[in-house]
Design an enzyme around this catalytic site. Sequence first.
Site, short mmCIF file in Angstrom:
data_model
loop_
_atom_site.label_atom_id
_atom_site.label_comp_id
_atom_site.label_asym_id
_atom_site.label_seq_id
_atom_site.Cartn_x
_atom_site.Cartn_y
_atom_site.Cartn_z
N HIS A 40 -62.84 -26.45 -152.70
CA HIS A 40 -62.11 -26.69 -153.95
C HIS A 40 -62.75 -25.90 -155.08
CE1 HIS A 40 -64.93 -29.62 -155.85
NE2 HIS A 40 -65.09 -30.13 -154.66
N ASP A 100 -71.12 -27.72 -155.59
CA ASP A 100 -69.96 -28.58 -155.33
C ASP A 100 -68.83 -28.11 -156.23
OD1 ASP A 100 -68.16 -30.63 -154.88
OD2 ASP A 100 -69.32 -32.15 -155.94
N GLU A 132 -59.76 -31.14 -157.45
CA GLU A 132 -60.37 -32.09 -156.52
C GLU A 132 -61.17 -33.15 -157.25
OE1 GLU A 132 -63.42 -33.72 -153.66
OE2 GLU A 132 -63.67 -32.74 -155.59
N GLU A 133 -61.90 -32.74 -158.28
CA GLU A 133 -62.81 -33.65 -158.97
C GLU A 133 -62.10 -34.72 -159.79
OE1 GLU A 133 -65.76 -33.86 -158.25
OE2 GLU A 133 -66.57 -31.92 -157.66
N ASP A 154 -67.11 -28.92 -147.93
CA ASP A 154 -67.60 -29.40 -149.22
C ASP A 154 -69.11 -29.62 -149.16
OD1 ASP A 154 -67.53 -30.29 -151.86
OD2 ASP A 154 -65.86 -31.66 -151.50
N HIS A 174 -73.06 -33.00 -159.15
CA HIS A 174 -72.49 -33.62 -160.34
C HIS A 174 -73.52 -33.67 -161.47
CE1 HIS A 174 -68.62 -35.58 -158.65
NE2 HIS A 174 -68.97 -34.53 -157.91
#
Length: 358
Positions: free
Chosen positions: A67, A182, A214-215, A237, A322
């Site tokens: 993604h 990510d 995606e997030e 991922d 993240h």
Amino acid sequence: MINMVQWELFRELTQTPAAPGFEQGLRRVIRKHLEPLADELVQDRLGSLFGVKRGNGEHPRVMVAGHMDEVAMMITRITEDGFLKFQPLGGWWSQVMLAQRVEVINERSERIPGVIGSVPPHLLDAEARKKPVEIQKMFIDIGARDKDEVESLGIQPGDAAVPVCPYVEMATGKRIMTKAWDNRFGCGMAIELLRELKGTSHPNTVYAGATVLEEVGARGAKTSAQMIEPDVFFAVDAGPAGDTPGIRDGFGKLGKGVVIRIFDRTMVTLPGMREFLLDTAESEGIPYQFFVSQGGTDAGQAHLTGKGVPSAAVGIVARYIHSHASVVDKEDVEAAKQFLVALVKRLDKSALESIRGH
């Protein structure tokens, strides 16, 4: 023989900003790499992009997706004093945000440097210093004197801001730190997969590329899977590593190979799919580890499309996802590439029936 991983590709991918809903710049980069490798490109109306590589049969139709988007921020308000209020795009933990550098992407796609600020601890009372600072109380400082200066830079509410972290090969030479592993990892793997398949035979048709959004709910996975109608879906991922101090019972360690996700809050991997993954890894001598997560991936949406799509989430673990900086192991990335190529080359009609459990 698998070619070496193109590390400069990952430098380019990670350093290109792509907040959820603002993936257009990165999409141009991915398109540039996919075009010479694919028979054609397909794109859904939200912006997810895939290169098609036709093999010896139309089916199985194998969809492989990273993604594009990274956790980021959206500007919601400009104060009269020239500070930018924002809301998170994706899953941020407030304690990793303070005093970190960001870039605000203006209407001209220019990158405006800034820093996330809040009231300094020296000016808080004793009780307030004991509590984490809430995101609602943070702001971005771009060095502007007032609202007019901010607007003169082409910044307005609705613009995105992304983390800043350079691409750094760490001192051991075995690990790399940068922002957005990510999931620029998955984007790079899709490109690497098509590079390996170019000029070779495979018993299927491959759609390899990257989704959007995606997030913020794996939205691009749903629309692109509806467009492609795959027989099998692989989300590629980077998940959270469980090998740092303070984690008692984490899954996934850097340097221990690819991760095979058997459960998360969005999907339970089918037994037939699990056996296909394990048989491939063991037959190819690829190191692997199991992974259980309370998060989710694009597979959570894709497997629910149409009449149901057998799906799996495979990839690597990364430390500190993240946040502004994450760390991966180069050998894990290399193993993931080998694994992905082997999965696609083995996925014929017979393998598909076994995965489905027929």
